[in-house]
Design a protein around this motif. Structure first.
Motif, PDB file in Angstrom:
ATOM      1  N   UNK A  50       0.809  -1.221   0.000  1.00 23.88           N
ATOM      2  CA  UNK A  50       0.000   0.000   0.000  1.00 23.88           C
ATOM      3  C   UNK A  50       0.841   1.270   0.000  1.00 23.88           C
ATOM      4  N   UNK A  51       2.163   1.117   0.039  1.00 20.98           N
ATOM      5  CA  UNK A  51       3.060   2.274   0.059  1.00 20.98           C
ATOM      6  C   UNK A  51       3.446   2.623  -1.373  1.00 20.98           C
ATOM      7  N   UNK A  52       3.291   3.880  -1.732  1.00 25.06           N
ATOM      8  CA  UNK A  52       3.641   4.333  -3.081  1.00 25.06           C
ATOM      9  C   UNK A  52       5.128   4.079  -3.350  1.00 25.06           C
ATOM     10  N   UNK A  53       5.475   3.586  -4.533  1.00 22.42           N
ATOM     11  CA  UNK A  53       6.875   3.292  -4.865  1.00 22.42           C
ATOM     12  C   UNK A  53       7.816   4.482  -4.711  1.00 22.42           C
ATOM     13  N   UNK A  54       7.309   5.686  -4.867  1.00 18.90           N
ATOM     14  CA  UNK A  54       8.159   6.867  -4.757  1.00 18.90           C
ATOM     15  C   UNK A  54       8.800   6.969  -3.368  1.00 18.90           C
ATOM     16  N   UNK A  55       8.146   6.405  -2.350  1.00 21.95           N
ATOM     17  CA  UNK A  55       8.719   6.447  -1.006  1.00 21.95           C
ATOM     18  C   UNK A  55       9.953   5.560  -0.898  1.00 21.95           C
ATOM     19  N   UNK A  56       9.996   4.478  -1.645  1.00 25.66           N
ATOM     20  CA  UNK A  56      11.195   3.629  -1.663  1.00 25.66           C
ATOM     21  C   UNK A  56      12.346   4.373  -2.348  1.00 25.66           C
ATOM     22  N   UNK A  57      12.032   5.086  -3.414  1.00 23.61           N
ATOM     23  CA  UNK A  57      13.052   5.882  -4.098  1.00 23.61           C
ATOM     24  C   UNK A  57      13.558   6.991  -3.186  1.00 23.61           C
ATOM     25  N   UNK A  58      12.645   7.653  -2.482  1.00 25.18           N
ATOM     26  CA  UNK A  58      13.037   8.736  -1.573  1.00 25.18           C
ATOM     27  C   UNK A  58      13.925   8.207  -0.455  1.00 25.18           C
ATOM     28  N   UNK A  59      13.575   7.047   0.078  1.00 24.72           N
ATOM     29  CA  UNK A  59      14.379   6.477   1.166  1.00 24.72           C
ATOM     30  C   UNK A  59      15.777   6.128   0.665  1.00 24.72           C
ATOM     31  N   UNK A  60      15.873   5.500  -0.499  1.00 29.07           N
ATOM     32  CA  UNK A  60      17.182   5.138  -1.048  1.00 29.07           C
ATOM     33  C   UNK A  60      18.026   6.380  -1.328  1.00 29.07           C
ATOM     34  N   UNK A  92      19.311   1.340   2.831  1.00 28.96           N
ATOM     35  CA  UNK A  92      18.868   1.864   1.546  1.00 28.96           C
ATOM     36  C   UNK A  92      18.703   0.762   0.514  1.00 28.96           C
ATOM     37  N   UNK A  93      19.607  -0.219   0.544  1.00 30.09           N
ATOM     38  CA  UNK A  93      19.501  -1.352  -0.380  1.00 30.09           C
ATOM     39  C   UNK A  93      18.308  -2.234  -0.054  1.00 30.09           C
ATOM     40  N   UNK A  94      18.052  -2.433   1.223  1.00 28.74           N
ATOM     41  CA  UNK A  94      16.945  -3.309   1.618  1.00 28.74           C
ATOM     42  C   UNK A  94      15.582  -2.670   1.409  1.00 28.74           C
TER      43      UNK A  94
END
Length: 116
Positions: A50-60, A92-94
């Protein structure tokens, strides 16, 4: 439409990136920590699908800025600082998406030889 968290994270990440570009390591560390914290909270709210993919990019991206800043300050030769940077890269990788994977892997391969 962006909410307050979206705007705060985007602003912090933009400032962190600008600070890295300007070699202002302390500001980069400060702003990337804010961006990391905001993204972390969103990533850990509800089911991962349910988390938008952009949040994974922002975290990395925030992890990348944080690790670069961490190893570029005066204390970069201290073992604890380097281990902290490697932990940040690992997170960041995980948790991040694949857009920053290559950059994070390059940092990890440096093996604690500053600057990343």
């Amino acid at each position: 439409e962006l909410d307050a968290t979206d705007r705060a994270a985007a602003g912090a990440l933009g400032r962190a990136s600008d600070a890295v570009g300007a070699a202002d390591w302390r500001a980069a560390a400060e702003h990337s920590a804010v961006a990391q914290e905001l993204a972390w909270k969103v990533l850990h709210t509800g089911h991962w699908t349910e988390v938008a993919p952009v949040w994974r990019a922002a975290y990395a991206a925030a992890c990348h800025c944080a690790a670069v800043a961490c190893t570029s300050v005066d204390a970069a030769s201290e073992r604890e600082v380097l281990l902290g940077a490697l932990r940040t890269v690992d997170l960041g990788l995980m948790l991040g998406d694949t857009r920053f994977r290559a950059a994070l892997l390059r940092l990890a391969r440096r093996g604690g030889n500053p600057p990343f």
